[in-house]
Design a protein around this motif. Structure first.
Motif, PDB file in Angstrom:
ATOM      1  N   VAL A   1       1.002  -0.816  -0.353  1.00  0.00           N
ATOM      2  CA  VAL A   1      -0.402  -0.061  -0.025  1.00  0.00           C
ATOM      3  C   VAL A   1       1.548   1.165   0.221  1.00  0.00           C
ATOM      4  O   VAL A   1       2.224   0.829   0.516  1.00  0.00           O
ATOM      5  N   LYS A   2       0.617   2.083  -1.425  1.00  0.00           N
ATOM      6  CA  LYS A   2       1.002   3.612  -0.601  1.00  0.00           C
ATOM      7  C   LYS A   2      -0.043   4.488   0.360  1.00  0.00           C
ATOM      8  O   LYS A   2      -1.428   4.885  -0.283  1.00  0.00           O
ATOM      9  N   LEU A   3       1.054   4.629   1.412  1.00  0.00           N
ATOM     10  CA  LEU A   3       0.309   5.617   2.244  1.00  0.00           C
ATOM     11  C   LEU A   3       0.795   7.302   1.930  1.00  0.00           C
ATOM     12  O   LEU A   3       1.096   7.230   1.567  1.00  0.00           O
ATOM     13  N   ILE A   4      -0.685   8.159   1.969  1.00  0.00           N
ATOM     14  CA  ILE A   4      -0.816   9.274   1.707  1.00  0.00           C
ATOM     15  C   ILE A   4      -1.284   9.980   3.379  1.00  0.00           C
ATOM     16  O   ILE A   4      -1.956   9.518   3.699  1.00  0.00           O
TER      17      ILE A   4
ATOM     18  N   VAL B   1      -4.342  15.402   0.963  1.00  0.00           N
ATOM     19  CA  VAL B   1      -5.706  13.968   0.261  1.00  0.00           C
ATOM     20  C   VAL B   1      -5.345  14.942  -1.521  1.00  0.00           C
ATOM     21  O   VAL B   1      -6.055  13.790  -1.772  1.00  0.00           O
TER      22      VAL B   1
ATOM     23  N   VAL C   1      -7.950   4.848 -12.312  1.00  0.00           N
ATOM     24  CA  VAL C   1      -8.868   4.844 -12.989  1.00  0.00           C
ATOM     25  C   VAL C   1     -10.585   6.302 -12.175  1.00  0.00           C
ATOM     26  O   VAL C   1     -11.476   5.956 -12.661  1.00  0.00           O
TER      27      VAL C   1
ATOM     28  N   ASN D   1     -14.137  -0.273 -10.543  1.00  0.00           N
ATOM     29  CA  ASN D   1     -12.363  -0.499 -11.084  1.00  0.00           C
ATOM     30  C   ASN D   1     -11.719   0.684  -9.412  1.00  0.00           C
ATOM     31  O   ASN D   1     -10.618   1.005  -9.600  1.00  0.00           O
ATOM     32  N   LEU D   2     -12.343   1.360  -9.211  1.00  0.00           N
ATOM     33  CA  LEU D   2     -12.147   1.716  -7.410  1.00  0.00           C
ATOM     34  C   LEU D   2     -12.818   1.802  -6.474  1.00  0.00           C
ATOM     35  O   LEU D   2     -13.714   2.045  -6.845  1.00  0.00           O
TER      36      LEU D   2
ATOM     37  N   ILE E   1      -8.069  -0.176  -4.923  1.00  0.00           N
ATOM     38  CA  ILE E   1      -8.461  -0.193  -3.224  1.00  0.00           C
ATOM     39  C   ILE E   1      -7.876   1.271  -2.795  1.00  0.00           C
ATOM     40  O   ILE E   1      -6.602   1.185  -2.809  1.00  0.00           O
ATOM     41  N   VAL E   2      -8.776   1.553  -2.141  1.00  0.00           N
ATOM     42  CA  VAL E   2      -8.316   2.748  -1.372  1.00  0.00           C
ATOM     43  C   VAL E   2      -8.638   2.762  -0.053  1.00  0.00           C
ATOM     44  O   VAL E   2     -10.344   2.665   0.415  1.00  0.00           O
TER      45      VAL E   2
ATOM     46  N   TYR F   1      -3.636   2.246  -1.898  1.00  0.00           N
ATOM     47  CA  TYR F   1      -3.477   3.581  -1.631  1.00  0.00           C
ATOM     48  C   TYR F   1      -4.739   3.522  -0.096  1.00  0.00           C
ATOM     49  O   TYR F   1      -5.544   3.523   0.013  1.00  0.00           O
ATOM     50  N   GLY F   2      -3.796   4.477   0.679  1.00  0.00           N
ATOM     51  CA  GLY F   2      -4.350   4.499   2.534  1.00  0.00           C
ATOM     52  C   GLY F   2      -3.862   5.918   2.618  1.00  0.00           C
ATOM     53  O   GLY F   2      -3.094   6.250   2.065  1.00  0.00           O
ATOM     54  N   ILE F   3      -4.920   6.264   3.916  1.00  0.00           N
ATOM     55  CA  ILE F   3      -4.655   7.378   4.360  1.00  0.00           C
ATOM     56  C   ILE F   3      -5.191   7.171   5.708  1.00  0.00           C
ATOM     57  O   ILE F   3      -5.785   6.407   6.087  1.00  0.00           O
TER      58      ILE F   3
ATOM     59  N   GLU G   1     -12.608  13.865   9.667  1.00  0.00           N
ATOM     60  CA  GLU G   1     -11.329  15.276   8.861  1.00  0.00           C
ATOM     61  C   GLU G   1     -11.046  14.463   7.538  1.00  0.00           C
ATOM     62  O   GLU G   1     -11.077  15.562   6.756  1.00  0.00           O
ATOM     63  N   VAL G   2     -10.859  13.404   7.016  1.00  0.00           N
ATOM     64  CA  VAL G   2     -10.972  12.766   5.555  1.00  0.00           C
ATOM     65  C   VAL G   2     -11.137  13.106   4.907  1.00  0.00           C
ATOM     66  O   VAL G   2     -11.429  13.521   4.182  1.00  0.00           O
TER      67      VAL G   2
ATOM     68  N   GLN H   1     -12.395  16.702   3.407  1.00  0.00           N
ATOM     69  CA  GLN H   1     -10.829  17.264   2.639  1.00  0.00           C
ATOM     70  C   GLN H   1     -10.972  16.559   0.747  1.00  0.00           C
ATOM     71  O   GLN H   1     -10.804  17.307  -0.013  1.00  0.00           O
ATOM     72  N   LEU H   2     -11.661  15.095   1.194  1.00  0.00           N
ATOM     73  CA  LEU H   2     -11.158  14.484  -0.129  1.00  0.00           C
ATOM     74  C   LEU H   2     -13.044  15.325  -0.988  1.00  0.00           C
ATOM     75  O   LEU H   2     -12.263  15.387  -2.353  1.00  0.00           O
TER      76      LEU H   2
ATOM     77  N   ALA I   1     -11.207  17.968  -2.576  1.00  0.00           N
ATOM     78  CA  ALA I   1     -10.180  18.198  -3.512  1.00  0.00           C
ATOM     79  C   ALA I   1     -11.079  17.246  -4.635  1.00  0.00           C
ATOM     80  O   ALA I   1     -10.633  17.678  -5.988  1.00  0.00           O
ATOM     81  N   PHE I   2     -11.690  15.879  -4.893  1.00  0.00           N
ATOM     82  CA  PHE I   2     -11.948  15.585  -6.191  1.00  0.00           C
ATOM     83  C   PHE I   2     -13.263  17.131  -6.372  1.00  0.00           C
ATOM     84  O   PHE I   2     -13.424  16.921  -7.869  1.00  0.00           O
TER      85      PHE I   2
ATOM     86  N   TYR J   1     -10.597  18.932  -8.341  1.00  0.00           N
ATOM     87  CA  TYR J   1     -10.387  17.620  -9.538  1.00  0.00           C
ATOM     88  C   TYR J   1     -11.382  18.032 -11.078  1.00  0.00           C
ATOM     89  O   TYR J   1     -10.719  17.938 -11.253  1.00  0.00           O
TER      90      TYR J   1
END
Ligand SMILES: Cc1cc2nc3c(=O)[nH]c(=O)nc-3n(C[C@H](O)[C@H](O)[C@H](O)COP(=O)(O)OP(=O)(O)OC[C@H]3O[C@@H](n4cnc5c(N)ncnc54)[C@H](O)[C@@H]3O)c2cc1C
Ligand SMILES: Nc1ncnc2c1ncn2[C@@H]1O[C@H](COP(=O)(O)O)[C@@H](O)[C@H]1O
Lengths: 236, 324
Positions: free
Chosen positions: A214-217, A222, A235, B261-262, B284-285, B301-303, B309-310, B313-314, B317-318, B321
């Motif tokens: 896993v790539k941690l961010i 974000v 994606v 896909n996500l 997978i996030v 990907y992971g947070i 809080e996240v 913010q997401l 951000a989206f 985008y």
């Protein structure tokens, strides 16, 4: 079925499932089917027969089904080669028994096919619902709620009927002490299998490639995730 | 010999999974060196039928009789088998949707064909020996299954094969089937669709949340995030068991299996039964405040952070985008 937490491994050059050390359980969807059957038959309204296709090693699991409240059990003495084989055994047995309802699980969690219910119904030329969320039975007809993409469909149909049960059809029943005691004396008939032409066979297995780590961010950045989903994972 | 592909319509329109089946069938026909014919049952306008040509299939057969206005698996399977016989099809392909699962075994039995259910890739073809791949043991393994009969029925898992454009013009033939009364004892009383939302099994993006969200009152931000992404919403089993979300959103071994896909998982621990229904997702996030949560082991990907809080913010951000 292997317990869901079992580690799945293969032997003989990845051609055979390794059952050594695996704990076997009743398929969770079949527990739902069994509980619904027992619920429908309660108060002398009918009887419940449990049918299993497999070798003698499954008899302890069959007794568990009797403890939940089935009246009798039948074991077709042959390994469950594939869904077509199993369906032929079920249909052959059911043909001269005049069952009103044949309940299966929506799928077996090992080979995950959702094939058996529609095969059985086709062999018996009767209606079927492969994935049902709710079943109501009246004298000679049934009202069934079935899952469809993004919703549900409510249909009525005639008996006899085959239904594959999903979550929601019934609460799983847990055997009580009396059930466990009486299960020992209930009939468990072993019958031979009928011959069925073999049309398909699993040749080998592979385990899915593990994901790259896993790539941690950072939680305060974000926007980087959005960027990676766009440019790296592609994606969004 | 030919390949027949049955394309399912939903109230007169074809969904993405239908075009995936067409693209797949076209590729299979090319592999086997056979002709391809598409079959549609029920009322579908000419303009919709013409879309089949976009994916390389020009011969389209339609069956559009009053009796078959609604899906009844017994009757539809009879018609598909009848068309397959009349068109000399040795391979029948359809999408492994909820309806497809009730159809494929029936068609196979009627044609004495081998059934390859829930295929996830193109088959290999060697005379009458075809091999397909499908997932088994709740996605913990992939099996190679050999079909060894003169005929075969293959159902294709949704989201497993990408649509391929290859435009040709379409010619439509009307087919009059013989439907037996005994095939029509099922009557559809009602269909309930969540119309305002993206359908979960077909969604390309899924935003899913678990017990970490604390209560149903906190799902507003999950829905907002999903809306921005054009995603479907999903949840873990305890969330639907507690009545925070409807059961139709529950994914996992005992719920719906998805392969978008996500897949974005928020406040879900990643229990094995949950993973069984989502691990086939492409990307997978995972968002979880516990860095030790097992879900991180299967994530791309992971947070590590607090969902409350996240997520806001997401959303920002989206939004940025989408507007860029
Ligand atoms: C036979 C069987 C079948 C099952 N089938 C399924 C199934 O189909 N689907 C399914 O989902 N489960 C299924 N389960 C249940 C499964 O084992 C787990 O119990 C369930 O998935 C856990 O759900 P959860 O992750 O939402 O909750 P929890 O396990 O309680 O995890 C909550 C997570 O949220 C995190 N968290 C808490 N607060 C926050 C916050 N503020 N911000 C971010 N993260 C936070 C925690 O660190 C934790 O990781 C099944 C179980 C059995 C026995
Ligand atoms: N060996 C077997 N014996 C009895 N019933 C079975 C067997 N295998 C499958 N079934 C039934 O068929 C259902 C669907 O199985 P499948 O088509 O393999 O996904 C299961 O939930 C069971 O109810």
């Amino acid at each position: 079925m292997p317990d869901t937490t079992s580690k799945i491994t293969f032997s003989d050059n990845n051609s055979t499932f390794n059952s050594a050390g695996v704990q076997f359980i009743i398929n969770p969807y079949d527990e739902i089917a069994l509980s619904k059957a027992v619920e429908l038959a309660e108060g002398g309204k009918g009887t419940v027969t449990v049918l299993h296709v497999g070798d003698a090693s499954s008899e302890a699991t069959i007794r568990k089904a009797l403890a939940v409240g089935a009246d009798e059990a039948v074991r077709v003495d042959a390994p469950a080669r594939d869904a077509w084989f199993v369906a032929n055994q079920i249909a052959t047995y059911a043909k001269d028994q005049n069952f009103d309802l044949i309940l299966t699980g929506r799928e077996s969690i090992d080979y995950n096919g959702t094939q058996v219910p529609a095969f059985v119904a086709e062999l018996l030329s009767i209606p079927s619902v492969s994935i049902a969320k709710k079943i109501d039975i009246s004298d000679s007809s049934a009202t069934v709620e079935r899952e469809i993409e993004g919703g549900k469909e409510i249909l009525t149909t005639s008996l006899p009927l085959v239904v594959g049960t999903a979550e929601g059809v019934a609460e799983a029943k847990i055997p009580n002490m009396r059930g466990i005691m009486t299960a020992r004396t209930k009939p468990l008939n072993v019958i031979p299998a009928v011959e069925v032409a073999s049309l398909s066979a699993i040749k080998s297995y592979e385990t899915p490639a593990p994901r790259s780590t896993v790539k941690l961010i950072d939680k305060d950045n974000v926007a980087q995730l959005v960027e990676l989903l766009h440019s790296e994972a592609k994606v969004i | 010999m030919s390949v027949l592909v049955y394309i399912e319509n939903v109230e007169g329109t074809f969904k993405k999974s239908a075009f995936e089946a067409v693209s797949y069938a076209k590729a299979v026909a090319d592999l086997a060196g056979q002709d391809i014919i598409a079959l549609s049952i029920g009322q579908v306008e000419e303009s919709e039928l013409n879309k089949i040509g976009t994916y390389g299939v020009s011969n389209v057969v339609t069956v559009n009789t009053d009796q078959l206005g609604q899906f009844v698996n017994q009757a539809y399977a009879s018609v598909i088998a009848e068309v397959a016989k009349s068109k000399n099809a040795s391979t029948v392909i359809l999408s492994n949707t909820f309806s497809g699962k009730g159809l494929a075994p029936r068609i196979a039995a009627k044609l004495s064909a081998a059934l390859g259910a829930a295929a996830t890739a193109l088959p290999t073809v060697d005379g009458n020996k075809w091999q397909i791949k499908r997932t088994v043991f709740s996605s913990k393994a992939i099996a190679t299954e050999e079909l060894s009969a003169d005929k075969r029925v293959i159902s294709l898992s949704p989201n497993a094969f990408e649509v391929k454009e290859n435009p040709v013009s379409v010619s439509v033939e009307n087919f009059q089937p013989n439907v037996a009364g005994s095939d029509l004892s099922t009557v559809i009383k009602d269909i309930v669709r969540a119309t305002d939302k993206v359908s979960l099994p077909e969604a390309e993006i899924v935003v899913s949340a678990g017990r970490g969200l604390k209560g149903p009152e906190n799902w507003g931000m999950v829905e907002e995030l999903a809306e921005i992404l054009g995603a479907a919403t999903a949840c873990s089993k305890p969330v639907s068991d507690a009545g925070w979300r409807p059961h139709s959103e529950h994914v996992g071994q005992t719920g719906i299996a998805v392969s978008p896909n996500l897949y974005i998982a928020i406040g879900i621990s990643g229990a094995i039964q949950h993973l069984a229904g989502v691990s086939a997702s492409k990307t997978i996030v995972v968002i979880n405040k516990d860095p030790e949560a097992p879900f991180f082991k299967v994530a791309d990907y992971g947070i590590v952070g607090d969902a409350f809080e996240v997520i806001p913010q997401l959303i920002e951000a989206f939004k940025a985008y989408k507007n860029s």
